[in-house]
Design a protein around this motif. Structure first.
Motif, PDB file in Angstrom:
ATOM      1  N   ARG A   1       0.696  -1.271   0.560  1.00  0.00           N
ATOM      2  CA  ARG A   1      -0.245   0.360  -0.623  1.00  0.00           C
ATOM      3  C   ARG A   1       0.819   1.313   0.193  1.00  0.00           C
ATOM      4  O   ARG A   1       0.889   2.208  -1.055  1.00  0.00           O
ATOM      5  CB  ARG A   1      -0.671   0.275   1.482  1.00  0.00           C
ATOM      6  CG  ARG A   1      -2.663  -1.353   0.746  1.00  0.00           C
ATOM      7  CD  ARG A   1      -3.598  -0.691   2.354  1.00  0.00           C
ATOM      8  NE  ARG A   1      -3.009  -1.195   3.056  1.00  0.00           N
ATOM      9  CZ  ARG A   1      -2.656  -2.330   3.894  1.00  0.00           C
ATOM     10  NH1 ARG A   1      -2.958  -3.242   3.430  1.00  0.00           N
ATOM     11  NH2 ARG A   1      -2.938  -2.792   5.321  1.00  0.00           N
ATOM     12  N   GLU A   2       1.310   1.462   1.158  1.00  0.00           N
ATOM     13  CA  GLU A   2       2.392   2.519   0.889  1.00  0.00           C
ATOM     14  C   GLU A   2       3.454   2.531  -0.872  1.00  0.00           C
ATOM     15  O   GLU A   2       3.601   3.686  -1.143  1.00  0.00           O
ATOM     16  CB  GLU A   2       3.780   2.092   2.009  1.00  0.00           C
ATOM     17  CG  GLU A   2       3.487   2.262   3.468  1.00  0.00           C
ATOM     18  CD  GLU A   2       4.038   2.047   4.374  1.00  0.00           C
ATOM     19  OE1 GLU A   2       5.437   1.578   3.974  1.00  0.00           O
ATOM     20  OE2 GLU A   2       3.624   1.900   5.629  1.00  0.00           O
ATOM     21  N   ARG A   3       3.800   2.001  -0.993  1.00  0.00           N
ATOM     22  CA  ARG A   3       4.337   2.298  -2.554  1.00  0.00           C
ATOM     23  C   ARG A   3       3.597   2.180  -3.607  1.00  0.00           C
ATOM     24  O   ARG A   3       4.057   3.269  -4.341  1.00  0.00           O
ATOM     25  CB  ARG A   3       5.434   0.810  -3.003  1.00  0.00           C
ATOM     26  CG  ARG A   3       6.802   0.187  -2.445  1.00  0.00           C
ATOM     27  CD  ARG A   3       7.287  -1.021  -3.174  1.00  0.00           C
ATOM     28  NE  ARG A   3       6.782  -2.668  -2.866  1.00  0.00           N
ATOM     29  CZ  ARG A   3       6.527  -3.145  -1.739  1.00  0.00           C
ATOM     30  NH1 ARG A   3       7.469  -3.075  -1.251  1.00  0.00           N
ATOM     31  NH2 ARG A   3       5.661  -4.395  -1.972  1.00  0.00           N
ATOM     32  N   LYS A   4       2.337   2.008  -3.639  1.00  0.00           N
ATOM     33  CA  LYS A   4       1.924   1.785  -4.347  1.00  0.00           C
ATOM     34  C   LYS A   4       0.946   3.921  -4.018  1.00  0.00           C
ATOM     35  O   LYS A   4       1.082   4.566  -4.911  1.00  0.00           O
ATOM     36  CB  LYS A   4      -0.360   1.658  -4.361  1.00  0.00           C
ATOM     37  CG  LYS A   4      -0.841   1.908  -5.213  1.00  0.00           C
ATOM     38  CD  LYS A   4      -2.450   0.466  -5.126  1.00  0.00           C
ATOM     39  CE  LYS A   4      -2.400  -0.383  -6.134  1.00  0.00           C
ATOM     40  NZ  LYS A   4      -3.352  -1.039  -5.410  1.00  0.00           N
ATOM     41  N   ALA A   5       0.804   4.071  -2.847  1.00  0.00           N
ATOM     42  CA  ALA A   5       0.855   5.451  -1.895  1.00  0.00           C
ATOM     43  C   ALA A   5       2.014   6.088  -2.981  1.00  0.00           C
ATOM     44  O   ALA A   5       1.363   7.690  -3.666  1.00  0.00           O
ATOM     45  CB  ALA A   5       0.287   5.874  -1.015  1.00  0.00           C
ATOM     46  N   ALA A   6       2.900   5.839  -2.904  1.00  0.00           N
ATOM     47  CA  ALA A   6       4.404   6.536  -3.150  1.00  0.00           C
ATOM     48  C   ALA A   6       4.025   6.899  -4.527  1.00  0.00           C
ATOM     49  O   ALA A   6       4.736   7.741  -5.412  1.00  0.00           O
ATOM     50  CB  ALA A   6       5.218   6.007  -2.770  1.00  0.00           C
ATOM     51  N   SER A   7       3.648   5.985  -5.466  1.00  0.00           N
ATOM     52  CA  SER A   7       3.909   6.292  -7.114  1.00  0.00           C
ATOM     53  C   SER A   7       2.510   7.370  -7.243  1.00  0.00           C
ATOM     54  O   SER A   7       2.853   6.493  -8.550  1.00  0.00           O
ATOM     55  CB  SER A   7       3.881   5.052  -7.808  1.00  0.00           C
ATOM     56  OG  SER A   7       2.653   4.135  -7.680  1.00  0.00           O
ATOM     57  N   GLU A   8       1.475   7.257  -7.094  1.00  0.00           N
ATOM     58  CA  GLU A   8       0.201   7.376  -7.295  1.00  0.00           C
ATOM     59  C   GLU A   8       0.455   9.602  -6.625  1.00  0.00           C
ATOM     60  O   GLU A   8       1.113   9.927  -6.552  1.00  0.00           O
ATOM     61  CB  GLU A   8      -0.951   7.550  -6.491  1.00  0.00           C
ATOM     62  CG  GLU A   8      -1.635   6.321  -6.255  1.00  0.00           C
ATOM     63  CD  GLU A   8      -2.653   5.630  -5.768  1.00  0.00           C
ATOM     64  OE1 GLU A   8      -2.380   6.376  -4.821  1.00  0.00           O
ATOM     65  OE2 GLU A   8      -2.711   4.134  -6.071  1.00  0.00           O
TER      66      GLU A   8
END
Length: 109
Positions: free
Chosen positions: A102-109
């Motif tokens: 989730r953290e990786r996904k949020a950082a890439s958005e």
């Protein structure tokens, strides 16, 4: 001279009996640095001849004892990753994996 299987078993039984016959009522228990007194933790006590006693802070009356050779084998195995947990729901691994995802996904958005 090499020990036979019977001799080795007899020696190990004798060592185990001697280890459990030790009075450990006055030993000093140690835990990992940073562990809080009220937290669940594993505690160890150093015994004569390199032996070690181990217990849980939640069940201090249940004490396991290991000879120096057994303890050394355990520590070396742990260092080599023999006891590493595979991520599962039961040990918090999947939750940690999902959180990182989730953290990786949020950082890439």
């Amino acid at each position: 001279m090499t020990e036979t299987a019977e001799e080795m078993k007899a020696r190990k039984d004798r060592e185990r009996d001697e280890l459990y016959a030790l009075d450990i009522s006055g030993v000093e228990w140690h835990c990992a640095p940073g562990a809080e007194e009220h937290e669940e933790r594993v505690e160890i006590a150093y015994l004569p001849d390199g032996a070690v006693a181990m217990r849980s802070s939640l069940e201090p009356e249940t004490v396991l004892r290991y000879t120096e050779a057994e303890w050394r084998a355990f520590v070396l195995g742990a260092r080599d990753g023999e006891f590493d947990l595979k991520p599962t729901e039961h040990n918090g691994g999947l939750a940690a994996i999902e959180e990182a995802e989730r953290e990786r996904k949020a950082a890439s958005e």
